[in-house]
Write a protein that holds these residues in place. Sequence first.
Motif, PDB file in Angstrom:
ATOM      1  N   GLU A 470       0.836  -1.203   0.000  1.00  0.00           N
ATOM      2  CA  GLU A 470       0.000   0.000   0.000  1.00  0.00           C
ATOM      3  C   GLU A 470       0.873   1.256   0.000  1.00  0.00           C
ATOM      4  O   GLU A 470       0.523   2.267  -0.615  1.00  0.00           O
ATOM      5  N   VAL A 471       1.996   1.209   0.694  1.00  0.00           N
ATOM      6  CA  VAL A 471       2.924   2.338   0.712  1.00  0.00           C
ATOM      7  C   VAL A 471       3.470   2.588  -0.700  1.00  0.00           C
ATOM      8  O   VAL A 471       3.501   3.733  -1.180  1.00  0.00           O
ATOM      9  N   ILE A 472       3.878   1.521  -1.374  1.00  0.00           N
ATOM     10  CA  ILE A 472       4.427   1.653  -2.739  1.00  0.00           C
ATOM     11  C   ILE A 472       3.350   2.136  -3.705  1.00  0.00           C
ATOM     12  O   ILE A 472       3.601   2.986  -4.572  1.00  0.00           O
ATOM     13  N   GLU A 473       2.141   1.631  -3.547  1.00  0.00           N
ATOM     14  CA  GLU A 473       1.038   2.034  -4.415  1.00  0.00           C
ATOM     15  C   GLU A 473       0.741   3.526  -4.267  1.00  0.00           C
ATOM     16  O   GLU A 473       0.518   4.232  -5.258  1.00  0.00           O
ATOM     17  N   ALA A 474       0.728   4.015  -3.023  1.00  0.00           N
ATOM     18  CA  ALA A 474       0.488   5.444  -2.782  1.00  0.00           C
ATOM     19  C   ALA A 474       1.607   6.286  -3.386  1.00  0.00           C
ATOM     20  O   ALA A 474       1.363   7.363  -3.944  1.00  0.00           O
ATOM     21  N   SER A 475       2.849   5.819  -3.276  1.00  0.00           N
ATOM     22  CA  SER A 475       3.986   6.562  -3.826  1.00  0.00           C
ATOM     23  C   SER A 475       3.907   6.633  -5.355  1.00  0.00           C
ATOM     24  O   SER A 475       4.194   7.671  -5.957  1.00  0.00           O
ATOM     25  N   LYS A 476       3.523   5.539  -5.978  1.00  0.00           N
ATOM     26  CA  LYS A 476       3.396   5.533  -7.436  1.00  0.00           C
ATOM     27  C   LYS A 476       2.272   6.457  -7.888  1.00  0.00           C
ATOM     28  O   LYS A 476       2.371   7.123  -8.927  1.00  0.00           O
ATOM     29  N   ALA A 477       1.194   6.516  -7.092  1.00  0.00           N
ATOM     30  CA  ALA A 477       0.033   7.323  -7.474  1.00  0.00           C
ATOM     31  C   ALA A 477       0.359   8.810  -7.566  1.00  0.00           C
ATOM     32  O   ALA A 477      -0.232   9.535  -8.378  1.00  0.00           O
ATOM     33  N   ILE A 478       1.297   9.271  -6.766  1.00  0.00           N
ATOM     34  CA  ILE A 478       1.623  10.706  -6.797  1.00  0.00           C
ATOM     35  C   ILE A 478       2.996  10.967  -7.437  1.00  0.00           C
ATOM     36  O   ILE A 478       3.498  12.095  -7.399  1.00  0.00           O
ATOM     37  N   GLY A 479       3.620   9.911  -7.987  1.00  0.00           N
ATOM     38  CA  GLY A 479       4.868  10.085  -8.721  1.00  0.00           C
ATOM     39  C   GLY A 479       6.110  10.180  -7.869  1.00  0.00           C
ATOM     40  O   GLY A 479       7.101  10.797  -8.286  1.00  0.00           O
ATOM     41  N   ALA A 480       6.098   9.581  -6.695  1.00  0.00           N
ATOM     42  CA  ALA A 480       7.263   9.634  -5.814  1.00  0.00           C
ATOM     43  C   ALA A 480       8.107   8.373  -5.873  1.00  0.00           C
ATOM     44  O   ALA A 480       9.219   8.337  -5.355  1.00  0.00           O
ATOM     45  N   HIS A 481       7.576   7.329  -6.489  1.00  0.00           N
ATOM     46  CA  HIS A 481       8.243   6.020  -6.471  1.00  0.00           C
ATOM     47  C   HIS A 481       9.639   6.083  -7.108  1.00  0.00           C
ATOM     48  O   HIS A 481      10.599   5.499  -6.578  1.00  0.00           O
ATOM     49  N   GLU A 482       9.747   6.825  -8.219  1.00  0.00           N
ATOM     50  CA  GLU A 482      11.019   6.859  -8.946  1.00  0.00           C
ATOM     51  C   GLU A 482      12.131   7.471  -8.102  1.00  0.00           C
ATOM     52  O   GLU A 482      13.233   6.911  -7.995  1.00  0.00           O
ATOM     53  N   SER A 511       4.792  14.072   1.511  1.00  0.00           N
ATOM     54  CA  SER A 511       3.593  14.556   2.185  1.00  0.00           C
ATOM     55  C   SER A 511       2.340  14.158   1.419  1.00  0.00           C
ATOM     56  O   SER A 511       1.331  13.761   2.013  1.00  0.00           O
ATOM     57  N   PHE A 512       2.377  14.233   0.064  1.00  0.00           N
ATOM     58  CA  PHE A 512       1.248  13.800  -0.758  1.00  0.00           C
ATOM     59  C   PHE A 512       1.007  12.301  -0.603  1.00  0.00           C
ATOM     60  O   PHE A 512      -0.139  11.844  -0.492  1.00  0.00           O
ATOM     61  N   ALA A 513       2.098  11.515  -0.602  1.00  0.00           N
ATOM     62  CA  ALA A 513       1.961  10.070  -0.441  1.00  0.00           C
ATOM     63  C   ALA A 513       1.386   9.735   0.934  1.00  0.00           C
ATOM     64  O   ALA A 513       0.581   8.809   1.082  1.00  0.00           O
ATOM     65  N   ARG A 514       1.781  10.479   1.960  1.00  0.00           N
ATOM     66  CA  ARG A 514       1.262  10.280   3.320  1.00  0.00           C
ATOM     67  C   ARG A 514      -0.241  10.549   3.358  1.00  0.00           C
ATOM     68  O   ARG A 514      -0.984   9.910   4.114  1.00  0.00           O
ATOM     69  N   ALA A 515      -0.696  11.510   2.561  1.00  0.00           N
ATOM     70  CA  ALA A 515      -2.109  11.887   2.565  1.00  0.00           C
ATOM     71  C   ALA A 515      -2.990  10.921   1.778  1.00  0.00           C
ATOM     72  O   ALA A 515      -4.218  10.944   1.911  1.00  0.00           O
ATOM     73  N   CYS A 516      -2.373  10.074   0.922  1.00  0.00           N
ATOM     74  CA  CYS A 516      -3.174   9.155   0.084  1.00  0.00           C
ATOM     75  C   CYS A 516      -3.887   8.097   0.927  1.00  0.00           C
ATOM     76  O   CYS A 516      -3.352   7.627   1.902  1.00  0.00           O
TER      77      CYS A 516
END
Length: 516
Positions: A470-482, A511-516
Motif C-alpha cells: 500500500e505504501v508503494i502504491e500510494a507513492s506511485k500514485a503521486i509520482g514519488a516512487h522513482e 507529504s502527498f503520499a502520506r495523505a493518500c
Amino acid sequence: MKQNPSVLKRFRYSTDQIIDKPFNWSQLYRLLSYFRPYSKTLVPLSIVMVLITTAVRLAIPLIIGVYTLDKAILNPDGPNQELLFITVGVALGLYFINYVANFLRIRWMNQLGQSVIYDLRKHLFTHVQWLSHRFFDQRSAGSILVRILNDINSLQELFTSGVINLLMDIILLAGIVVLLFTLSPELTLAVLVILPLIVFLFSTSLRKKIRRSWQDVRLKQSKLNSHLNESIQGIRVTQTYTQEQENMMFFDGVNTENFESWRVATKKNAMFRPLVEMTNAVGTAVLIWYGATLIQGGTLELGEFVSFAFYLGMFWEPISRLGMVYNQLLMGMASSERIFEFLDEQPIVSEKTNSKELSDIRGEIRFDNVEFSYDDKRKALNGIDLHIKGGETVALVGHTGSGKTTIANLITRFYDPTKGRVLLDGNDLRDVSLTSLRSQISIVLQDTFVFSGTIKDNIRFGRPEASDEEVIEASKAIGAHEFIMSLSDGYETEVEERGNVLSVGQRQLLSFARAC
C-alpha cells in the motif's frame, strides 16, 4: 562581547512568566498523588526498610554507651566479659541488618522515584498531545520542552530520596528526642535551647526567596531552550542574512541571565545549611559544659553521656537533611507549579460527552455565517457563507492573511468558529468525534514536516498498519516512487530530522503520499 539592546529586547517578550503562588499543601498533595499506583508495592516496602534502619540506628548508641561502657566495662563489680562479647555480637548483627535494609531501601526508593517520574512525564506529554493549536501558537517549542524534560527532571531527587527520607528523618528525630529525655531530662532541656533558632530558620523569609529564585532559574532555562531551538531550526535563514553575530549576541544575553539566575539561587540555597550547622555548634557547646557538670555531680553516668553524645550528633543529621529536603521541596514546588500550569490547561477545542461518530463521509462542507479571530481582536473571517459539494474540487485564492489557511483549520476543527457553524454532511463539527473526523481528512501542509526515520515510516505515518504494498502504491500514485527508488536504500532510506537530506520537492511528494 558588547550586547545590542535592540537585539536583546527580544528576550523580554517570552510568554513564560514566574508563577507567584504561595506554598500550599494541596499542591504538594497533588504531587504526591503520583505515588498512589505504588501504594501497595514499592511504597510499603520502602517504608518497612526505613523503619528497620531507623530502629537499628537508634539501638546502636544505647548498646555502645549504656550496655558496653556502663554495664560491661565500667561495671562496679568488675568488667563483665560475657556481656561485652554479647554486646559486640549484637552490635555487629545490627550493623549487618542495617547494611541489608539500607541496600534494599535505596534500591526500592530509586525504583519508586523513577517510576513516578516516568508516570508524570507520560501524563504531561499525553496531556499536551490533546491540547488545542492555540496552546502551541502562544508558546515556543523550547518552553514546552523545558517543562517536559527539565522541570520534571528537577523533581527526580525529591521523588527518589527526598519524600521517603523525610519520613525516615521525622521518625528518627522523634526517636532521638524520646531517648534523650530517657537518658537525661535535664541535659535534654538544656540542649534544646537551640530549638527556637531552628524554628526561626524554617519560618524566615529566606524560604520564600529560595523558592522564587528557583522559579526564576526555571524561567531562564525555558528562554534559553526556546532560543536554542529557534536558532538551530533557523540556522539557514541566519546564515543567509549574515546574522550570526547578532544571534551570538542574543545568545550571550540569554546565557548570561541563565547563569546569573543559577548563581543567585545557589547563593541563597547555600545560606541555609551553614545556619543549621551553627545551631549544631551551640548545642554541642551546651552538651560538653552541662554534661560534664552532671557527670561530676553523679547524676549522669559516663556511658549515658556517651550515648547522649551519639544521639545528639544523630539529632543534627536529620535536622540538616530536613533542611536539604526542604530546599528540594522548594525547588520541586517551583517546577511543579509550571508542570501543573500545563496540566490545568484545557483544550479549547474539545469533544462533547455524547459526540457523534462519523462513518464514511461524503465530503459536503458548509460554512454558515462563520466568524473567527485568533486573538479576539482582529477577525480572520467575517460572516463567511460557503458551500462545497461532496467530491467537488475547490481552490481558495487570495492574498496573504485573507483566511485561506483559517478555512482549512476550521474544517479539520483545529479551531472552532467564534460565531456561526461549520457543517460536514449536515453535522455541526462541534457535535462529532474529533478522531472520527480527522481520521477521514488528509492534509498536505505548505511547510512539509518529515519525521526522523525511514521513508516508508513517514509515508504510513497516518496509517501505521498499512502494508508495504500500500505504501508503494500510494507513492506511485503521486509520482514519488522513482525518486525513492533512486535513494541508497529505497523505502528503507533513513531521513534526518525534518528531512534535511531531501529536497523541498521530494518532501512535498512524501507529504502527498502520506495523505493518500
